[in-house]
Design a protein around this motif. Sequence first.
Motif, PDB file in Angstrom:
ATOM      1  N   ASP A 117       6.110   1.780   6.747  1.00 52.85           N
ATOM      2  CA  ASP A 117       4.705   1.357   6.534  1.00 52.85           C
ATOM      3  C   ASP A 117       3.983   2.249   5.531  1.00 52.85           C
ATOM      4  O   ASP A 117       3.472   3.283   5.893  1.00 52.85           O
ATOM      5  N   ASP A 118       3.843   1.894   4.281  1.00 49.25           N
ATOM      6  CA  ASP A 118       4.450   0.705   3.712  1.00 49.25           C
ATOM      7  C   ASP A 118       5.304   1.116   2.521  1.00 49.25           C
ATOM      8  O   ASP A 118       5.701   0.295   1.713  1.00 49.25           O
ATOM      9  N   ASP A 134       4.818  -6.043   4.645  1.00 47.42           N
ATOM     10  CA  ASP A 134       4.111  -4.991   5.389  1.00 47.42           C
ATOM     11  C   ASP A 134       4.017  -5.390   6.863  1.00 47.42           C
ATOM     12  O   ASP A 134       3.105  -4.993   7.570  1.00 47.42           O
ATOM     13  N   GLU A 190      -5.225   1.100   2.408  1.00 47.58           N
ATOM     14  CA  GLU A 190      -5.035   0.081   3.447  1.00 47.58           C
ATOM     15  C   GLU A 190      -5.244   0.666   4.832  1.00 47.58           C
ATOM     16  O   GLU A 190      -5.871   0.056   5.698  1.00 47.58           O
ATOM     17  N   GLU A 191      -4.735   1.860   5.034  1.00 46.91           N
ATOM     18  CA  GLU A 191      -4.797   2.463   6.374  1.00 46.91           C
ATOM     19  C   GLU A 191      -6.211   2.917   6.755  1.00 46.91           C
ATOM     20  O   GLU A 191      -6.433   3.354   7.878  1.00 46.91           O
ATOM     21  N   HIS A 209       0.833  -1.213   0.000  1.00 50.92           N
ATOM     22  CA  HIS A 209       0.000   0.000   0.000  1.00 50.92           C
ATOM     23  C   HIS A 209       0.861   1.254   0.000  1.00 50.92           C
ATOM     24  O   HIS A 209       1.911   1.297   0.642  1.00 50.92           O
TER      25      HIS A 209
HETATM   26 MN    MN Z   1       1.092  -1.330   6.368  1.00 50.91          MN
END
Ligand code: MN
Length: 457
Positions: A119-120, A179, A152-153, A86
């Motif tokens: 991340d990431d 990740d 993703e977050e 991501h």
């Molecule tokens: Mn991540």
Amino acid sequence: MEKVQGYIQENKQRFMDELFDLIRIPSISADSEYKADVLKTCEFLKEKLIAAGAENVEISPTKGHPILYGDKIIDPKLPTILVYGHYDVQPAVPLELWTTPPFEPTIRNERIYARGACDDKGQMYMHFKAFEAMMKTGTLPCNVKFMIEGEEEVGSPNLGPYCIANKAKLKADVCLISDTSMIANDVPSIDVGLRGLTYVEVEVTGPNRDLHSGVYGGAVANPINILAKMIASLHDENMHITIPGFYDGIVEQTAEERAEMAKAPFNEADYKKDLGVAELLGEKGYTTMERTGTRPTLDCNGIWGGYTGEGSKTVLPSKAFAKISMRLVPNQNSHHITELFSKHFKSIAPASVKVEVRPHHGGEPVLTPTDSIEFKAASMAIEKTFGKKPIPTRGGGSIPIVALFEKELGVKSVLMGFGLDIDALHSPNESYGVFNFYKGIETIPYYYENYTKLKSQ
Ligand code: MN
Ligand code: BES
Ligand code: MN
């Protein structure tokens, strides 16, 4: 392999410069003010994927942030690796706690400091550079597909539908993800499990307006007082969660599994020192590693209401709010747990307030096998570059798409992460080791080679 590794050594500085450019774009997915930057990040990566030699590179818009796809099919008969990562990051607030600005990457003590350093962006970009190295040296041993998302977050709300709509295009033998974290650079490990998640927001309403806390105080329920008490009641004195049915169906680890897990090095004194706490607190009967890897949890992530500005205001607020997350383990289900929470939370509210529970997002827990060639390829690759066989561990975080891949595409994932606990993910001063960035790039081509060999045996 010498050729690839040689290429990586020769291009090291450029790889780092490119990562810095990537990090400088503040792709905060949670904050709509950064929408243009999130798109810009996706476009940046599109160019890099094309330059590295990928084909069919395209940006797919979604209701939220776009998804980047690209592939290189050298022979349909060869195995296909699907790389997932991501490019979105967590918000960087509170900004004043950063030593250097979050989107101006800076190297100190051999670490890259920036939001997304690990991340990431840092971990995902290793895959771009490893792919480039294999392409430019003519050593790519199998097919590869990249699917890189920008949400993703915030719980990957649009990736599930994208996967379902693009099943044929995403067809692969394994999904490779960097990740997650390792125990230490001299104690490499691979996560073989991730926790699931359910995230809700609660709203407690008392009187129909903010009131003078002197005129009405003592006679009317204060929703903040009530909410605080309700949240506190969700754990008992042993730190067990009190929601009826919450633990139903969870498979306890066997004595052997627990003994195996206890072999991983863990220094409680260092752990406490790193966090600045005098004592740890968690569910009775479990070790720290078990608490974070194999047990479900409930945490209040934010709580607000009333007056929080400068000085004081004597007010009995009308409303109080909180954001609450629960980490889940096999065989809990995020929808079911959300329902249990909602029912219980409403049932413990006194008649003096009204309670609303709004679900945000969720994800299912996963366990990946360790006796598969998918895992073995990763274990061998890490052993080769780190000089030690990695220990299987359980990661406490969540990557909701992993369970979805398995369900919708029938593809299992390998969590070949190169982060460390000291990377401070989601915190101020997030960082990523320069060593880890390069080690990851060096390790990935071995994964490709091992997997292709093992798969064709
Ligand atoms: Mn991540
Ligand atoms: N990369 C993390 C997940 C992670 C970190 C797993 C370390 C294992 C070890 C990921 O970006 C993340 O933060 N996920 C969120 C999930 C989400 C739905 C917001 C999380 O775990 O809070
Ligand atoms: Mn994250």
